[in-house]
Design a protein around this motif. Sequence first.
Motif, short mmCIF file in Angstrom:
data_model
loop_
_atom_site.label_atom_id
_atom_site.label_comp_id
_atom_site.label_asym_id
_atom_site.label_seq_id
_atom_site.Cartn_x
_atom_site.Cartn_y
_atom_site.Cartn_z
N GLY A 9 -1.70 -5.74 -10.11
CA GLY A 9 -0.79 -6.28 -9.25
C GLY A 9 -0.67 -5.26 -8.27
O GLY A 9 -0.60 -3.96 -8.32
N GLY A 10 -0.45 -6.14 -7.02
CA GLY A 10 -0.19 -5.31 -5.86
C GLY A 10 -1.41 -4.32 -5.36
O GLY A 10 -1.37 -3.73 -4.37
N SER A 11 -2.77 -4.78 -5.90
CA SER A 11 -3.93 -3.97 -5.63
C SER A 11 -4.45 -4.56 -4.06
O SER A 11 -5.06 -3.74 -3.32
N GLY A 12 -4.05 -5.70 -3.90
CA GLY A 12 -4.59 -6.58 -2.58
C GLY A 12 -5.48 -7.72 -2.74
O GLY A 12 -6.19 -8.07 -1.99
N LYS A 13 -5.26 -8.30 -3.94
CA LYS A 13 -6.11 -9.52 -4.28
C LYS A 13 -5.96 -10.54 -3.37
O LYS A 13 -6.76 -11.11 -2.74
N THR A 14 -4.36 -10.70 -2.98
CA THR A 14 -4.20 -11.96 -1.89
C THR A 14 -4.55 -11.61 -0.47
O THR A 14 -5.34 -12.45 0.10
N THR A 15 -4.36 -10.25 -0.30
CA THR A 15 -4.77 -9.94 1.06
C THR A 15 -6.10 -10.01 1.38
O THR A 15 -6.64 -10.64 2.32
N ASP A 37 -2.78 -17.47 -9.15
CA ASP A 37 -2.04 -16.40 -9.69
C ASP A 37 -0.61 -16.91 -9.99
O ASP A 37 -0.03 -17.84 -9.59
N ASN A 214 -9.46 -0.74 -2.26
CA ASN A 214 -8.49 -1.06 -1.21
C ASN A 214 -7.55 0.03 -0.92
O ASN A 214 -7.17 0.83 -1.92
N LYS A 215 -6.88 -0.04 0.27
CA LYS A 215 -6.13 1.04 0.68
C LYS A 215 -6.64 2.28 0.49
O LYS A 215 -5.92 3.34 0.21
N GLY A 238 -10.36 0.12 4.00
CA GLY A 238 -9.30 1.08 4.32
C GLY A 238 -7.79 0.85 4.33
O GLY A 238 -7.52 -0.80 4.36
N GLN A 239 -6.80 1.66 4.37
CA GLN A 239 -5.65 1.28 4.62
C GLN A 239 -5.73 0.81 6.10
O GLN A 239 -6.41 1.48 6.86
N SER A 240 -5.00 -0.32 6.01
CA SER A 240 -5.22 -0.99 7.64
C SER A 240 -3.89 -1.32 8.37
O SER A 240 -3.00 -2.06 7.82
N GLU A 247 1.81 -8.28 7.71
CA GLU A 247 2.83 -8.06 6.90
C GLU A 247 4.22 -7.93 7.40
O GLU A 247 5.27 -8.25 6.90
N1 ATP Z 1 -5.87 -2.48 3.23
C1 ATP Z 1 -4.55 -2.50 3.43
N2 ATP Z 1 -3.97 -2.08 4.06
C2 ATP Z 1 -2.68 -2.04 4.11
N3 ATP Z 1 -1.73 -2.73 3.60
C3 ATP Z 1 -2.23 -3.61 2.56
C4 ATP Z 1 -3.74 -3.25 2.27
N4 ATP Z 1 -3.88 -4.21 1.27
C5 ATP Z 1 -2.77 -4.81 0.76
N5 ATP Z 1 -1.96 -4.12 1.40
C6 ATP Z 1 -0.56 -4.39 1.16
O1 ATP Z 1 -0.22 -4.20 -0.14
C7 ATP Z 1 0.53 -5.26 -0.69
C8 ATP Z 1 0.08 -5.92 -2.04
O2 ATP Z 1 -0.96 -6.78 -1.37
P1 ATP Z 1 -1.39 -8.15 -2.05
O3 ATP Z 1 -0.19 -9.01 -2.04
O4 ATP Z 1 -2.38 -8.66 -1.33
O5 ATP Z 1 -1.61 -7.52 -3.57
P2 ATP Z 1 -1.95 -8.49 -4.66
O6 ATP Z 1 -2.70 -7.79 -5.69
O7 ATP Z 1 -2.23 -10.03 -4.48
O8 ATP Z 1 -0.58 -8.52 -5.39
P3 ATP Z 1 0.16 -9.41 -6.65
O9 ATP Z 1 -0.32 -8.68 -8.00
O10 ATP Z 1 1.56 -9.42 -6.48
O11 ATP Z 1 -0.33 -10.71 -6.19
C9 ATP Z 1 1.07 -6.21 0.55
O12 ATP Z 1 2.38 -5.68 1.12
C10 ATP Z 1 -0.07 -6.10 1.46
O13 ATP Z 1 0.05 -6.13 2.66
#
Ligand code: ATP
Length: 328
Positions: A9-15, A37, A214-215, A238-240, A247
């Motif tokens: 959760g929150g790793s950045g899957k959706t992003t 999801d 990611n990040k 990278g952290q982007s 966001e």
């Molecule tokens: N490479 C990145 N650089 C900066 N911020 C990021 C990066 N990747 C993700 N984030 C931020 O981290 C947060 C979580 O990302 P995201 O929603 O994509 O994760 P997720 O795995 O889909 O979460 P969930 O499990 O809640 O669905 C968001 O605020 C997103 O903007």
Amino acid sequence: MKIAFVGKGGSGKTTLSALFIRHLAAAGCPVIAVDADINQHLGPALGLSDDQAAALPSLGAHLPQIKEYLRGTNPLIGSADEMIKTTPPGRGSRLLRIVEENPVYASCARPIALDEGSVRLLATGAFTEDDLGVACYHSKVGAVELLLNHLVDGRDEYVVTDMTAGSDSFASGLFTRFDLTFLIAEPTRKGISVYRQYKEYARDFGVNLCVVGNKVQGPDDLAFLRREVGDDLLAVFGQSDWVRRLEQGAEPPLHTLEPANRAVLDLLRARADQAHDARDPQRYTRQAVTFHVRNAESWGNAKTGIDLATQVDKDFVLGVDQLDIAHA
Ligand SMILES: Nc1ncnc2c1ncn2[C@@H]1O[C@H](COP(=O)(O)OP(=O)(O)OP(=O)(O)O)[C@@H](O)[C@H]1O
Ligand SMILES: [Mg+2]
């Protein structure tokens, strides 16, 4: 190509799935985006307003109609009521293609115009307060499993699925329905532990898995991922600042994404195309049958009152050569 994004959760899957989808669409590839999801965030990540996202049709709500369509004239399936999420296609079934119009897309898919290109989005539907725990989640993603099992795709056409966090996906066969799974991992112990767990489970099924960090903020993060993930590490995003601006509500065009991060998207695509060339339709079909028989024995036969193993068409293999038959 059937591609999944999984991870903690929150790793950045959706992003990252949204970025990958935009990247493919910008290259002119046909793409179907699937939000599978529990938290439905892919629509907004592709630029939908909250209202537009809330108005998306849900696959879960259209399941009977989807089954009726896919069943076609398959003589082994007596009625849509006898179809469960793993009922495999056979001769007479209707198969879906990525580029076509069909009643399933007409009622469930919504087009999304992007700054470069466009895609269609399918969503399982929100997990609401009315839903009774995890069983409802599985019946919703069941629609995705059914669609993927009936979907025939060629090279340079993509279905990209934003999956639920962690290990929930193991309860069904869904995690085996992809040509390639990108596991998104932050350079943290938790990120890695989800990777280990996934890998362990996926190994028995030959799931094609690679890790996208990611990040990632610097050499120490990179060294950590290299050490913990080894050869499964494909690339690190990278952290982007670009993602951060997104966001914050800005709508930065895709071409302004940091070049190093854009290069990661290229790598992901190259890896996906490799997976396409290596895929094995026989095995894919066999696994669908394995999960179907397993579901039949554990609950499906009791639920439908028939022996669901009789739905298996032993001579059928899902592949592009079925298209002509399906659309004859
Ligand atoms: N490479 C990145 N650089 C900066 N911020 C990021 C990066 N990747 C993700 N984030 C931020 O981290 C947060 C979580 O990302 P995201 O929603 O994509 O994760 P997720 O795995 O889909 O979460 P969930 O499990 O809640 O669905 C968001 O605020 C997103 O903007
Ligand atoms: Mg998400």
